[in-house]
Design a protein around this motif. Structure first.
Motif, PDB file in Angstrom:
ATOM      1  N   ALA A   1      56.729 -19.339  -9.004  1.00 35.39           N
ATOM      2  CA  ALA A   1      56.984 -19.748  -7.621  1.00 35.39           C
ATOM      3  C   ALA A   1      56.087 -18.993  -6.644  1.00 35.39           C
ATOM      4  CB  ALA A   1      58.456 -19.509  -7.271  1.00 35.39           C
ATOM      5  N   GLU A   2      55.956 -17.685  -6.832  1.00 34.55           N
ATOM      6  CA  GLU A   2      55.096 -16.902  -5.932  1.00 34.55           C
ATOM      7  C   GLU A   2      53.629 -17.271  -6.118  1.00 34.55           C
ATOM      8  OE1 GLU A   2      54.364 -12.236  -4.630  1.00 34.55           O
ATOM      9  OE2 GLU A   2      55.998 -12.784  -6.003  1.00 34.55           O
ATOM     10  N   LEU A   3      53.245 -17.555  -7.355  1.00 33.92           N
ATOM     11  CA  LEU A   3      51.864 -17.961  -7.626  1.00 33.92           C
ATOM     12  C   LEU A   3      51.542 -19.291  -6.951  1.00 33.92           C
ATOM     13  CD1 LEU A   3      49.523 -16.770  -9.354  1.00 33.92           C
ATOM     14  CD2 LEU A   3      50.190 -18.393 -11.139  1.00 33.92           C
ATOM     15  N   ILE A   4      52.470 -20.245  -7.065  1.00 31.45           N
ATOM     16  CA  ILE A   4      52.264 -21.548  -6.430  1.00 31.45           C
ATOM     17  C   ILE A   4      52.216 -21.408  -4.915  1.00 31.45           C
ATOM     18  CG2 ILE A   4      53.375 -23.781  -6.007  1.00 31.45           C
ATOM     19  CD1 ILE A   4      54.325 -23.763  -8.881  1.00 31.45           C
ATOM     20  N   PHE A   5      53.031 -20.528  -4.354  1.00 33.40           N
ATOM     21  CA  PHE A   5      52.998 -20.303  -2.911  1.00 33.40           C
ATOM     22  C   PHE A   5      51.624 -19.790  -2.476  1.00 33.40           C
ATOM     23  CE2 PHE A   5      53.411 -17.368   0.691  1.00 33.40           C
ATOM     24  CZ  PHE A   5      53.926 -18.221   1.642  1.00 33.40           C
ATOM     25  N   ASN A   6      51.072 -18.835  -3.211  1.00 29.90           N
ATOM     26  CA  ASN A   6      49.737 -18.321  -2.888  1.00 29.90           C
ATOM     27  C   ASN A   6      48.682 -19.421  -2.991  1.00 29.90           C
ATOM     28  OD1 ASN A   6      50.824 -15.772  -2.510  1.00 29.90           O
ATOM     29  ND2 ASN A   6      50.315 -15.065  -4.572  1.00 29.90           N
ATOM     30  N   PHE A   7      48.810 -20.251  -4.028  1.00 27.85           N
ATOM     31  CA  PHE A   7      47.859 -21.352  -4.195  1.00 27.85           C
ATOM     32  C   PHE A   7      47.999 -22.364  -3.062  1.00 27.85           C
ATOM     33  CE2 PHE A   7      47.599 -20.876  -9.122  1.00 27.85           C
ATOM     34  CZ  PHE A   7      46.936 -19.680  -8.946  1.00 27.85           C
ATOM     35  N   LEU A   8      49.247 -22.623  -2.645  1.00 27.93           N
ATOM     36  CA  LEU A   8      49.473 -23.550  -1.536  1.00 27.93           C
ATOM     37  C   LEU A   8      48.835 -23.044  -0.242  1.00 27.93           C
ATOM     38  CD1 LEU A   8      53.169 -24.768  -1.957  1.00 27.93           C
ATOM     39  CD2 LEU A   8      51.146 -26.225  -1.788  1.00 27.93           C
ATOM     40  N   VAL A   9      48.925 -21.743  -0.011  1.00 31.05           N
ATOM     41  CA  VAL A   9      48.311 -21.165   1.188  1.00 31.05           C
ATOM     42  C   VAL A   9      46.809 -21.389   1.168  1.00 31.05           C
ATOM     43  CG1 VAL A   9      47.826 -19.000   2.397  1.00 31.05           C
ATOM     44  CG2 VAL A   9      50.118 -19.452   1.523  1.00 31.05           C
ATOM     45  N   LEU A  10      46.169 -21.165   0.019  1.00 24.86           N
ATOM     46  CA  LEU A  10      44.722 -21.362  -0.077  1.00 24.86           C
ATOM     47  C   LEU A  10      44.351 -22.831   0.093  1.00 24.86           C
ATOM     48  CD1 LEU A  10      41.861 -20.421  -0.651  1.00 24.86           C
ATOM     49  CD2 LEU A  10      42.346 -20.629  -3.099  1.00 24.86           C
ATOM     50  N   VAL A  11      45.045 -23.716  -0.613  1.00 28.02           N
ATOM     51  CA  VAL A  11      44.727 -25.141  -0.521  1.00 28.02           C
ATOM     52  C   VAL A  11      44.948 -25.653   0.901  1.00 28.02           C
ATOM     53  CG1 VAL A  11      45.365 -27.450  -1.335  1.00 28.02           C
ATOM     54  CG2 VAL A  11      45.200 -25.558  -2.959  1.00 28.02           C
ATOM     55  N   GLY A  12      46.048 -25.210   1.544  1.00 29.16           N
ATOM     56  CA  GLY A  12      46.295 -25.611   2.926  1.00 29.16           C
ATOM     57  C   GLY A  12      45.208 -25.124   3.861  1.00 29.16           C
ATOM     58  N   SER A  13      44.746 -23.892   3.665  1.00 32.73           N
ATOM     59  CA  SER A  13      43.667 -23.355   4.508  1.00 32.73           C
ATOM     60  C   SER A  13      42.377 -24.135   4.308  1.00 32.73           C
ATOM     61  CB  SER A  13      43.444 -21.873   4.187  1.00 32.73           C
ATOM     62  OG  SER A  13      44.606 -21.121   4.412  1.00 32.73           O
ATOM     63  N   ILE A  14      42.080 -24.491   3.069  1.00 27.88           N
ATOM     64  CA  ILE A  14      40.861 -25.253   2.788  1.00 27.88           C
ATOM     65  C   ILE A  14      40.934 -26.646   3.410  1.00 27.88           C
ATOM     66  CG2 ILE A  14      39.545 -26.342   0.928  1.00 27.88           C
ATOM     67  CD1 ILE A  14      40.110 -23.878  -0.767  1.00 27.88           C
ATOM     68  N   LYS A  15      42.084 -27.301   3.281  1.00 28.77           N
ATOM     69  CA  LYS A  15      42.218 -28.654   3.817  1.00 28.77           C
ATOM     70  C   LYS A  15      42.223 -28.656   5.348  1.00 28.77           C
ATOM     71  CE  LYS A  15      44.497 -31.900   1.910  1.00 28.77           C
ATOM     72  NZ  LYS A  15      43.358 -32.639   1.340  1.00 28.77           N
ATOM     73  N   MET A  16      42.614 -27.533   5.973  1.00 28.57           N
ATOM     74  CA  MET A  16      42.614 -27.442   7.429  1.00 28.57           C
ATOM     75  C   MET A  16      41.298 -26.903   7.985  1.00 28.57           C
ATOM     76  SD  MET A  16      46.410 -26.205   8.607  1.00 28.57           S
ATOM     77  CE  MET A  16      46.190 -24.573   7.904  1.00 28.57           C
ATOM     78  N   SER A  17      40.301 -26.701   7.123  1.00 25.16           N
ATOM     79  CA  SER A  17      39.045 -26.122   7.588  1.00 25.16           C
ATOM     80  C   SER A  17      38.374 -26.989   8.646  1.00 25.16           C
ATOM     81  CB  SER A  17      38.094 -25.916   6.403  1.00 25.16           C
ATOM     82  OG  SER A  17      37.818 -27.147   5.751  1.00 25.16           O
ATOM     83  N   ASP A  18      38.457 -28.320   8.501  1.00 21.82           N
ATOM     84  CA  ASP A  18      37.839 -29.199   9.506  1.00 21.82           C
ATOM     85  C   ASP A  18      38.553 -29.089  10.849  1.00 21.82           C
ATOM     86  OD1 ASP A  18      40.129 -30.315   8.428  1.00 21.82           O
ATOM     87  OD2 ASP A  18      39.438 -32.376   8.654  1.00 21.82           O
ATOM     88  N   GLN A  19      39.886 -28.945  10.818  1.00 20.11           N
ATOM     89  CA  GLN A  19      40.623 -28.794  12.074  1.00 20.11           C
ATOM     90  C   GLN A  19      40.304 -27.469  12.751  1.00 20.11           C
ATOM     91  OE1 GLN A  19      42.471 -31.141  13.478  1.00 20.11           O
ATOM     92  NE2 GLN A  19      42.076 -32.539  11.778  1.00 20.11           N
ATOM     93  N   VAL A  20      40.152 -26.412  11.955  1.00 18.10           N
ATOM     94  CA  VAL A  20      39.811 -25.102  12.520  1.00 18.10           C
ATOM     95  C   VAL A  20      38.455 -25.159  13.207  1.00 18.10           C
ATOM     96  CG1 VAL A  20      39.297 -22.704  11.951  1.00 18.10           C
ATOM     97  CG2 VAL A  20      41.207 -23.847  10.835  1.00 18.10           C
ATOM     98  N   VAL A  21      37.483 -25.805  12.554  1.00 19.09           N
ATOM     99  CA  VAL A  21      36.144 -25.910  13.128  1.00 19.09           C
ATOM    100  C   VAL A  21      36.161 -26.754  14.406  1.00 19.09           C
ATOM    101  CG1 VAL A  21      33.834 -26.841  12.741  1.00 19.09           C
ATOM    102  CG2 VAL A  21      34.968 -25.539  10.948  1.00 19.09           C
ATOM    103  N   LYS A  22      36.932 -27.838  14.399  1.00 17.86           N
ATOM    104  CA  LYS A  22      37.020 -28.675  15.592  1.00 17.86           C
ATOM    105  C   LYS A  22      37.604 -27.907  16.774  1.00 17.86           C
ATOM    106  CE  LYS A  22      37.380 -33.138  13.216  1.00 17.86           C
ATOM    107  NZ  LYS A  22      38.270 -34.281  12.871  1.00 17.86           N
ATOM    108  N   GLU A  23      38.611 -27.075  16.504  1.00 19.20           N
ATOM    109  CA  GLU A  23      39.176 -26.278  17.581  1.00 19.20           C
ATOM    110  C   GLU A  23      38.195 -25.227  18.087  1.00 19.20           C
ATOM    111  OE1 GLU A  23      42.808 -24.620  16.209  1.00 19.20           O
ATOM    112  OE2 GLU A  23      43.842 -26.557  16.008  1.00 19.20           O
ATOM    113  N   LEU A  24      37.442 -24.636  17.159  1.00 21.62           N
ATOM    114  CA  LEU A  24      36.469 -23.613  17.551  1.00 21.62           C
ATOM    115  C   LEU A  24      35.326 -24.183  18.373  1.00 21.62           C
ATOM    116  CD1 LEU A  24      36.198 -21.475  14.271  1.00 21.62           C
ATOM    117  CD2 LEU A  24      37.292 -20.819  16.398  1.00 21.62           C
ATOM    118  N   MET A  25      34.889 -25.395  17.988  1.00 27.56           N
ATOM    119  CA  MET A  25      33.722 -25.995  18.649  1.00 27.56           C
ATOM    120  C   MET A  25      34.095 -26.988  19.738  1.00 27.56           C
ATOM    121  SD  MET A  25      31.103 -26.512  15.457  1.00 27.56           S
ATOM    122  CE  MET A  25      29.742 -26.757  16.604  1.00 27.56           C
ATOM    123  N   GLY A  26      35.399 -27.192  19.924  1.00 21.75           N
ATOM    124  CA  GLY A  26      35.845 -28.115  20.960  1.00 21.75           C
ATOM    125  C   GLY A  26      35.498 -29.557  20.673  1.00 21.75           C
ATOM    126  N   LEU A  27      35.515 -29.950  19.401  1.00 23.70           N
ATOM    127  CA  LEU A  27      35.186 -31.331  19.038  1.00 23.70           C
ATOM    128  C   LEU A  27      36.391 -32.247  19.172  1.00 23.70           C
ATOM    129  CD1 LEU A  27      33.010 -30.579  15.881  1.00 23.70           C
ATOM    130  CD2 LEU A  27      32.211 -31.173  18.165  1.00 23.70           C
TER     131      LEU A  27
END
Length: 287
Positions: free
Chosen positions: A261-287
């Protein structure tokens, strides 16, 4: 004679449980290694360069369309920015329009070189982050978990089957979701490179130049997605260097369930961060 058979059956079942978990972790580590290869790879060398050659052909074919649109956008810009023919005859206005046309023509003809320069800068930042942050070898099954699993009998191992099957399924699905996001970034780079002449032609006209600016900003954002993904992986590597603690007093089922369970939680955090990378960049660049 029944007891040896039960012990042999228990050993076979527990070995299957350990092998199942190790197989899932090997899949995750393999996709993580593939992710790093994709992040640091040039589109020109991806899959032997065949896809890039096709994109170059499309880019070259669209340059003719881009030059045609260049004249159209330039004419539209002249009509909108110059109120009369008298204003157009002013030297400063004529020089400004001439310089804009030349720069727009250069953008269409050499825009791909500019885009690859932006990509190289982004790749340099990824290499810097990777070298500074450091990476671990990946997730591995702790020896304490293996010992607890091997110590259970056949009947006691039945609940572990369900735990490991669910955990292995989640880990495998998350690993493919992670790598699909990175493949999606690579394909976006191909798409931007192929259609570049058309949006870059809009620089010829002042009213339409915002399209070209947004195109370059969006392309830079796609390049920077790799930096966000790299930072996410570095943070995950720091987390993975301290694996989930195993309670020596807990039963095998409880220990394995807590660990998975803890391992899957850590993996979920990484996968969620990777999938949100485009949103993070859009917020940073004001796109």
């Amino acid at each position: 004679m029944a007891q040896p058979r039960d012990r042999a059956g228990g050993e076979a079942s527990t070995n299957w449980i350990v092998d199942n978990l190790n197989s899932a972790l090997d899949t995750w580590n393999g996709r993580l290694t593939e992710l790093w290869q994709l992040l640091t790879q040039d589109p020109a060398t991806f899959k032997g360069g065949g896809i890039w050659s096709v994109m170059l052909g499309i880019n070259g074919a669209l340059k003719a369309v881009g030059y045609g649109l260049l004249v159209l956008f330039f004419a539209a810009g002249v009509v909108k920015t110059c109120g009369s023919l008298t204003e157009l005859k002013r030297p400063e206005a004529a020089v400004r329009l001439f310089v804009r046309f030349v720069l727009a023509k250069a953008a269409v003809g050499y825009g791909l070189d500019l885009m690859m320069a932006i990509f190289s800068v982004a790749q340099g930042t990824i290499s810097t982050v990777t070298a500074a942050g450091g990476l671990t070898s990946g997730a591995a099954l702790p020896s304490e978990i293996v010992d607890k699993i091997n110590a259970v009998s056949f009947w006691d191992s039945i609940p572990l089957w369900a735990v490991t099957l669910l955990g292995s399924l989640f880990i495998t699905v998350l690993s493919f979701l992670m790598i699909l996001t990175v493949y999606g970034r690579m394909f976006k780079l191909f798409l931007y490179a192929a259609i570049a002449p058309i949006p870059l032609a809009t620089f010829a006209g002042e009213p339409s130049s915002s399209v070209g600016k947004n195109f370059l900003r969006s392309y830079a954002g796609v390049c920077l997605e790799g930096l966000v993904i790299a930072l996410s992986c570095v943070i995950f590597s720091a987390m993975a260097s301290s694996p989930p603690a195993v309670d020596p007093n807990a039963s095998a089922v409880t220990a394995v369930w807590t660990y998975v369970a803890e391992l899957i939680f850590n993996f979920l955090v990484l996968v969620g961060s990777i999938k949100m990378s485009d949103q993070v960049v859009k917020e940073l660049m004001g796109l």
